[in-house]
Design a protein around this motif. Structure first.
Motif, PDB file in Angstrom:
ATOM      1  N   ASP A 112       0.832  -1.215   0.000  1.00  0.00           N
ATOM      2  CA  ASP A 112       0.000   0.000   0.000  1.00  0.00           C
ATOM      3  C   ASP A 112       0.860   1.256   0.000  1.00  0.00           C
ATOM      4  O   ASP A 112       0.640   2.179  -0.786  1.00  0.00           O
ATOM      5  CB  ASP A 112      -0.880   0.037   1.271  1.00  0.00           C
ATOM      6  N   GLU A 113       1.810   1.287   0.922  1.00  0.00           N
ATOM      7  CA  GLU A 113       2.643   2.486   1.049  1.00  0.00           C
ATOM      8  C   GLU A 113       3.486   2.699  -0.200  1.00  0.00           C
ATOM      9  O   GLU A 113       3.691   3.826  -0.652  1.00  0.00           O
ATOM     10  CB  GLU A 113       3.523   2.402   2.301  1.00  0.00           C
ATOM     11  N   LEU A 158       1.261   4.150  -2.914  1.00  0.00           N
ATOM     12  CA  LEU A 158       0.959   5.556  -2.624  1.00  0.00           C
ATOM     13  C   LEU A 158       2.169   6.443  -2.921  1.00  0.00           C
ATOM     14  O   LEU A 158       2.025   7.548  -3.450  1.00  0.00           O
ATOM     15  CB  LEU A 158       0.543   5.719  -1.159  1.00  0.00           C
ATOM     16  N   LEU A 185       2.392   6.774  -6.641  1.00  0.00           N
ATOM     17  CA  LEU A 185       1.298   7.645  -7.101  1.00  0.00           C
ATOM     18  C   LEU A 185       1.665   9.110  -6.849  1.00  0.00           C
ATOM     19  O   LEU A 185       1.461   9.973  -7.701  1.00  0.00           O
ATOM     20  CB  LEU A 185       0.000   7.330  -6.352  1.00  0.00           C
ATOM     21  N   ALA A 186       2.227   9.384  -5.688  1.00  0.00           N
ATOM     22  CA  ALA A 186       2.509  10.761  -5.296  1.00  0.00           C
ATOM     23  C   ALA A 186       3.710  11.334  -6.049  1.00  0.00           C
ATOM     24  O   ALA A 186       3.727  12.499  -6.417  1.00  0.00           O
ATOM     25  CB  ALA A 186       2.751  10.837  -3.791  1.00  0.00           C
ATOM     26  N   GLN A 226       3.072  10.499 -10.378  1.00  0.00           N
ATOM     27  CA  GLN A 226       1.831  10.996 -10.954  1.00  0.00           C
ATOM     28  C   GLN A 226       1.507  10.381 -12.321  1.00  0.00           C
ATOM     29  O   GLN A 226       1.398  11.105 -13.320  1.00  0.00           O
ATOM     30  CB  GLN A 226       1.897  12.513 -11.025  1.00  0.00           C
ATOM     31  N   VAL A 271      -3.255   1.326  -9.289  1.00  0.00           N
ATOM     32  CA  VAL A 271      -4.430   1.261  -8.432  1.00  0.00           C
ATOM     33  C   VAL A 271      -4.887  -0.190  -8.250  1.00  0.00           C
ATOM     34  O   VAL A 271      -5.339  -0.585  -7.173  1.00  0.00           O
ATOM     35  CB  VAL A 271      -5.548   2.158  -9.013  1.00  0.00           C
ATOM     36  N   LEU A 281      -3.566  -1.982  -5.274  1.00  0.00           N
ATOM     37  CA  LEU A 281      -4.218  -1.731  -3.980  1.00  0.00           C
ATOM     38  C   LEU A 281      -5.392  -2.674  -3.744  1.00  0.00           C
ATOM     39  O   LEU A 281      -5.787  -2.919  -2.609  1.00  0.00           O
ATOM     40  CB  LEU A 281      -4.736  -0.290  -3.917  1.00  0.00           C
TER      41      LEU A 281
END
Lengths: 210, 210
Positions: free
Chosen positions: B60-61, B64, B67-68, B71, B81, B84
């Motif tokens: 998960d981390e 993320l 993703l951050a 982008q 996604v 997840l």
């Protein structure tokens, strides 16, 4: 751009709350169908599940669209991603309500639940509806403390399930009835677990470890 | 930058495949513990579930973070996604294997499964392990067709569960045994459902509607 992002977020939250409302209503009606051998209501709950599933897909696509166009970071990113978990838990809650309605429909015109066990099933339904309500509030108010409250309700659900099992083991019921009731009990219990999971996802949004 | 992104993706996929490996191993050992009343193995499966849960949080981390920082848009975003969702299904498969190990541990030194039902449980385990294997390949090769294959395996699991129920209803087993076996059957069946769900998430990555 931040205003737009927060408008999008509100719109997604609105859909999640609407979806929670639908799975709450589905559970209430499934229980009515079950305890009153109401085939019409059972059929409606079964049919309505498609709407819940469609809403899940719509929320998924909405989240992906916002992720792609707004490219949020940090906290905003977590809030969005949590939406993808929450809608899956809600979809599953809808499935479980449908399973209860399916048992009601299969056993029609008989009431699937023996008279002496109806009180426990009624209580399980009450706890399930309360938990759906709290999940709705957790989403609406981004309340990270609701996870603890839902844990307590979940303990009550577990006690009810244990009580149901004790009754099945000590009452002279046919194996068929015992199996069906154990399965029904599990549907309520899993519904409650997914409500807890919704609140945990809200807590995850705030940055706490899920 | 694209190279980095794809390196990150490979790293995440590697963790997802490793996690699938762990839940596959957990199921195999849980079944051994169950059918051979092997308390040591049961205890190991129960303990190992914490590792599976930790891996889920790590994935998960990781997702993320990517993703951050990267982008991604469009297809890349979907792939990320999907990770997840996949890790949640895998976590749940681990939970279900643990539940089977818990039944084995509770009933020790007795074998929880009556002799004449062991064949069905053995078959359910075999299908479950095969499905975990296919889920692993679906992730590794991004094979969107594996969802259809897994659906077929899932039908076999459903048939086995139906056979188990028929045995419970027609054999003269105590209610306690019937309830326990029905629950065990449901653990295998849900494990299979989550494997199907993994393949569906892989299909979603390719842009097909989930």
């Amino acid at each position: 751009m931040r205003t737009t992002f927060h408008q999008e977020l509100e719109s997604i939250d609105g859909k999640l709350i609407g979806m929670t409302q639908l799975v709450q209503s589905a559970m209430g009606r499934a229980t009515t169908a079950l305890l009153e051998a109401d085939r019409t209501t059972a059929g409606e709950v079964i049919d309505d599940d498609a709407t819940i599933d469609a809403l899940r897909r719509e929320i998924d696509e909405h989240v992906l669209r916002v992720l792609a166009t707004q490219q949020p970071v940090a906290g905003d990113l977590r809030v969005l991603v949590a939406g993808l978990r929450i809608d899956r838990d809600l979809e599953r809650m809808g499935d479980l309500a449908r399973h209860i309605a399916e048992v009601a429909a299969e056993d029609f015109p008989h009431v699937a639940v023996p008279v002496k066990l109806r009180g426990i099933v009624h209580s399980m339904n009450r706890v399930a509806l309360r938990m759906a309500e709290q999940a709705k509030e957790a989403i609406g108010y981004r309340d990270k403390n609701s996870a603890a409250e839902l844990d307590r309700e979940d303990d009550e659900m577990d006690s009810l399930q244990a009580a149901l099992y004790r009754e099945l083991l000590t009452t002279d019921v046919p194996v068929h009835t015992a199996l069906e009731l154990a399965l029904l009990g599990r549907y309520y219990e899993r519904y409650a677990d997914h409500a807890v999971s919704v609140a945990e996802s809200v807590r995850f949004e705030t940055g706490a470890t899920a």
